[in-house]
Write a protein that holds these residues in place. Sequence first.
Motif, PDB file in Angstrom:
ATOM      1  N   ASP A 107      81.941 -19.918  87.717  1.00  0.00           N
ATOM      2  CA  ASP A 107      83.407 -19.956  87.875  1.00  0.00           C
ATOM      3  C   ASP A 107      84.119 -20.663  86.721  1.00  0.00           C
ATOM      4  O   ASP A 107      85.230 -20.294  86.363  1.00  0.00           O
ATOM      5  CB  ASP A 107      83.781 -20.671  89.182  1.00  0.00           C
ATOM      6  N   ASP A 108      83.474 -21.728  86.180  1.00  0.00           N
ATOM      7  CA  ASP A 108      84.164 -22.453  85.092  1.00  0.00           C
ATOM      8  C   ASP A 108      84.430 -21.543  83.894  1.00  0.00           C
ATOM      9  O   ASP A 108      85.523 -21.538  83.335  1.00  0.00           O
ATOM     10  CB  ASP A 108      83.394 -23.729  84.692  1.00  0.00           C
ATOM     11  N   VAL A 109      83.431 -20.716  83.539  1.00  0.00           N
ATOM     12  CA  VAL A 109      83.628 -19.778  82.425  1.00  0.00           C
ATOM     13  C   VAL A 109      84.707 -18.761  82.808  1.00  0.00           C
ATOM     14  O   VAL A 109      85.633 -18.482  82.040  1.00  0.00           O
ATOM     15  CB  VAL A 109      82.316 -18.998  82.117  1.00  0.00           C
ATOM     16  N   ALA A 110      84.579 -18.215  84.021  1.00  0.00           N
ATOM     17  CA  ALA A 110      85.509 -17.173  84.466  1.00  0.00           C
ATOM     18  C   ALA A 110      86.955 -17.684  84.494  1.00  0.00           C
ATOM     19  O   ALA A 110      87.882 -16.965  84.129  1.00  0.00           O
ATOM     20  CB  ALA A 110      85.100 -16.674  85.842  1.00  0.00           C
ATOM     21  N   LYS A 111      87.105 -18.938  84.918  1.00  0.00           N
ATOM     22  CA  LYS A 111      88.448 -19.520  84.995  1.00  0.00           C
ATOM     23  C   LYS A 111      89.009 -19.727  83.583  1.00  0.00           C
ATOM     24  O   LYS A 111      90.128 -19.330  83.279  1.00  0.00           O
ATOM     25  CB  LYS A 111      88.387 -20.857  85.733  1.00  0.00           C
ATOM     26  N   ALA A 112      88.187 -20.345  82.727  1.00  0.00           N
ATOM     27  CA  ALA A 112      88.642 -20.626  81.362  1.00  0.00           C
ATOM     28  C   ALA A 112      89.006 -19.335  80.627  1.00  0.00           C
ATOM     29  O   ALA A 112      89.948 -19.294  79.850  1.00  0.00           O
ATOM     30  CB  ALA A 112      87.553 -21.380  80.602  1.00  0.00           C
ATOM     31  N   GLU A 113      88.257 -18.262  80.907  1.00  0.00           N
ATOM     32  CA  GLU A 113      88.488 -17.000  80.175  1.00  0.00           C
ATOM     33  C   GLU A 113      89.354 -16.022  80.974  1.00  0.00           C
ATOM     34  O   GLU A 113      89.464 -14.854  80.612  1.00  0.00           O
ATOM     35  CB  GLU A 113      87.137 -16.355  79.839  1.00  0.00           C
ATOM     36  N   LYS A 114      89.884 -16.481  82.098  1.00  0.00           N
ATOM     37  CA  LYS A 114      90.809 -15.675  82.927  1.00  0.00           C
ATOM     38  C   LYS A 114      90.234 -14.309  83.344  1.00  0.00           C
ATOM     39  O   LYS A 114      90.876 -13.260  83.170  1.00  0.00           O
ATOM     40  CB  LYS A 114      92.132 -15.470  82.174  1.00  0.00           C
ATOM     41  N   TRP A 115      89.044 -14.324  83.883  1.00  0.00           N
ATOM     42  CA  TRP A 115      88.407 -13.067  84.277  1.00  0.00           C
ATOM     43  C   TRP A 115      89.177 -12.344  85.392  1.00  0.00           C
ATOM     44  O   TRP A 115      89.227 -11.126  85.415  1.00  0.00           O
ATOM     45  CB  TRP A 115      86.955 -13.307  84.747  1.00  0.00           C
ATOM     46  N   ASP A 116      89.750 -13.116  86.317  1.00  0.00           N
ATOM     47  CA  ASP A 116      90.448 -12.475  87.433  1.00  0.00           C
ATOM     48  C   ASP A 116      91.562 -11.562  86.932  1.00  0.00           C
ATOM     49  O   ASP A 116      91.799 -10.498  87.489  1.00  0.00           O
ATOM     50  CB  ASP A 116      91.045 -13.522  88.393  1.00  0.00           C
ATOM     51  N   GLU A 117      92.239 -12.007  85.864  1.00  0.00           N
ATOM     52  CA  GLU A 117      93.328 -11.181  85.320  1.00  0.00           C
ATOM     53  C   GLU A 117      92.801 -10.056  84.439  1.00  0.00           C
ATOM     54  O   GLU A 117      93.451  -9.028  84.301  1.00  0.00           O
ATOM     55  CB  GLU A 117      94.283 -12.031  84.474  1.00  0.00           C
ATOM     56  N   ALA A 118      91.635 -10.263  83.859  1.00  0.00           N
ATOM     57  CA  ALA A 118      91.116  -9.293  82.873  1.00  0.00           C
ATOM     58  C   ALA A 118      90.347  -8.132  83.513  1.00  0.00           C
ATOM     59  O   ALA A 118      90.048  -7.147  82.844  1.00  0.00           O
ATOM     60  CB  ALA A 118      90.219 -10.003  81.870  1.00  0.00           C
ATOM     61  N   LEU A 119      90.038  -8.264  84.809  1.00  0.00           N
ATOM     62  CA  LEU A 119      89.180  -7.253  85.440  1.00  0.00           C
ATOM     63  C   LEU A 119      89.875  -6.516  86.584  1.00  0.00           C
ATOM     64  O   LEU A 119      90.652  -7.125  87.330  1.00  0.00           O
ATOM     65  CB  LEU A 119      87.931  -7.929  86.022  1.00  0.00           C
ATOM     66  N   PRO A 120      89.549  -5.215  86.767  1.00  0.00           N
ATOM     67  CA  PRO A 120      90.025  -4.545  87.981  1.00  0.00           C
ATOM     68  C   PRO A 120      89.387  -5.235  89.195  1.00  0.00           C
ATOM     69  O   PRO A 120      88.235  -5.677  89.115  1.00  0.00           O
ATOM     70  CB  PRO A 120      89.478  -3.121  87.845  1.00  0.00           C
ATOM     71  N   LYS A 121      90.126  -5.296  90.310  1.00  0.00           N
ATOM     72  CA  LYS A 121      89.608  -6.032  91.473  1.00  0.00           C
ATOM     73  C   LYS A 121      88.301  -5.417  91.996  1.00  0.00           C
ATOM     74  O   LYS A 121      87.393  -6.135  92.418  1.00  0.00           O
ATOM     75  CB  LYS A 121      90.659  -6.065  92.580  1.00  0.00           C
ATOM     76  N   VAL A 122      88.227  -4.080  91.918  1.00  0.00           N
ATOM     77  CA  VAL A 122      87.013  -3.414  92.402  1.00  0.00           C
ATOM     78  C   VAL A 122      85.783  -3.952  91.643  1.00  0.00           C
ATOM     79  O   VAL A 122      84.673  -4.030  92.186  1.00  0.00           O
ATOM     80  CB  VAL A 122      87.156  -1.865  92.293  1.00  0.00           C
ATOM     81  N   VAL A 123      85.992  -4.396  90.403  1.00  0.00           N
ATOM     82  CA  VAL A 123      84.884  -4.930  89.595  1.00  0.00           C
ATOM     83  C   VAL A 123      84.658  -6.417  89.909  1.00  0.00           C
ATOM     84  O   VAL A 123      83.524  -6.837  90.186  1.00  0.00           O
ATOM     85  CB  VAL A 123      85.162  -4.746  88.086  1.00  0.00           C
ATOM     86  N   SER A 124      85.733  -7.209  89.907  1.00  0.00           N
ATOM     87  CA  SER A 124      85.515  -8.653  90.106  1.00  0.00           C
ATOM     88  C   SER A 124      84.900  -8.936  91.483  1.00  0.00           C
ATOM     89  O   SER A 124      84.093  -9.849  91.642  1.00  0.00           O
ATOM     90  CB  SER A 124      86.803  -9.452  89.893  1.00  0.00           C
ATOM     91  N   ASP A 125      85.264  -8.107  92.481  1.00  0.00           N
ATOM     92  CA  ASP A 125      84.672  -8.295  93.817  1.00  0.00           C
ATOM     93  C   ASP A 125      83.151  -8.175  93.777  1.00  0.00           C
ATOM     94  O   ASP A 125      82.439  -8.917  94.460  1.00  0.00           O
ATOM     95  CB  ASP A 125      85.225  -7.254  94.794  1.00  0.00           C
ATOM     96  N   ILE A 126      82.666  -7.224  92.967  1.00  0.00           N
ATOM     97  CA  ILE A 126      81.210  -7.008  92.886  1.00  0.00           C
ATOM     98  C   ILE A 126      80.522  -8.201  92.203  1.00  0.00           C
ATOM     99  O   ILE A 126      79.380  -8.538  92.516  1.00  0.00           O
ATOM    100  CB  ILE A 126      80.891  -5.699  92.115  1.00  0.00           C
ATOM    101  N   MET A 127      81.240  -8.853  91.280  1.00  0.00           N
ATOM    102  CA  MET A 127      80.643  -9.946  90.483  1.00  0.00           C
ATOM    103  C   MET A 127      80.620 -11.275  91.235  1.00  0.00           C
ATOM    104  O   MET A 127      80.057 -12.247  90.757  1.00  0.00           O
ATOM    105  CB  MET A 127      81.414 -10.159  89.162  1.00  0.00           C
TER     106      MET A 127
END
Length: 418
Positions: A107-127
């Motif tokens: 989560d720390d990497v994902a938060k720092a790099e803003k993954w939630d905004e960068a990915l379609p939800k259908v993808v982030s849900d799988i991750m």
Amino acid sequence: MQQIKLQSTRLAGALVLALTGLAQAGEVEVLHYWTSGGEAKAAASLKATLQAKGDSWKDFAVAGGGGDSAMTVLKSRVVSGNAPAAAQIKGPSIQEWAREGVLANIDDVAKAEKWDEALPKVVSDIMKYKGSYVAAPVNVHRVNWLWINPEAFKKAGAKVPASWDEFFVAAEALKKAGLTPVAHGGQNWQDFTTFESVALGVGGVDFYKKALVQLDPATLASPTMEKVLATFKKVKDYTDKNAPGRDWNLATAMVIKGEAGMQLMGDWAKGEFVAAGKQPGKDFVCVAAPGTAAAYTFNIDSFAMFKLKGDDKVKAQKNLAAAIMSPEFQETFSLNKGSIPVRLNMKMDKFDDCAKASGKDFVASAKSGGLVPSIAHGMAVPSATEGAIKDVVSQFWNSDKMSAKDAMTRIAQAAKTR
Ligand code: BGC
């Protein structure tokens, strides 16, 4: 004197500290199954991206398309307490591994790099597992493609098919011209890659979802399912006698060389055409598998991150996760791999027409409801269920005795496997 000695000890200490800082670059062991021409080029770009961050890459490649062998090896490594830092694990299997408690929270990497905004939800849900990222997504592959050698089609006087009826007309013409109509490798994931494209084309999106994603018993026993199976089996008549066991990239090579007219395969096949110096639209043609132009079977490559001991290893693993999601890497990797970036809002100007069509269709099918997960590539159902259904579909493909009705009964039974 005393003073000087003290100072030099301090200096030496500082030097050691600085050096340890440098040496903190870690090693990342990465399990993958990217060993064909296009795949290896793509994997090399991941290695280079990581090395540019000062970390070192320990290659853990297990050959075998679709990754079945890689998953077997991974299981034994994890069971013996020796997990790699990252492994190419996809879809619901990410959840299965996370439930075992062996995956790391990134989560720390994902938060720092803003993954939630960068990915379609259908993808982030799988991750994510229980709301936390445990895997990093690499790309999006479209599975429902048909790859064509235009020279072979010209020689045979065949027309690019848009429906399954047209597909068999083209196949007949290719056969008469002395060519192998359909390049195929008889391995169960390849059989199923063909099967799911037939199911989508013959049955349509709703049928596909009900039968193969929701595993609805009534739909699995329906006349449409029988028609799908009969159509699928008919494809086999147009494959060659050396198909059993053949690797997918060798089947692609038959299309590249013009020995075969077409192949039903995901767009990692494009990586092979491109690695062979071939150009889309000129040396090869990509079209949606017959009857599936408005739909999109997605397959998202991703790396699940395993819990590790040692700060340097953990740091290097996080570097890898960040590198995977960087826009530069996403572009370079997919240009080699045949896929499209998984990050939203990426420029597509360096990509060819097949990739541009894939990007456009991904968005359009997400809006229309035609975006469906690939079963053959581990995106839809638990791995045990997938394996059981795949086995029956391949038994049906290989048997002279099993009727479509028998296969339906056995598939419905396999669909209960958990
Ligand atoms: C993977 C691709 C890979 C292909 C052939 C698919 O399941 O998603 O990355 O190239 O199998 O091995």
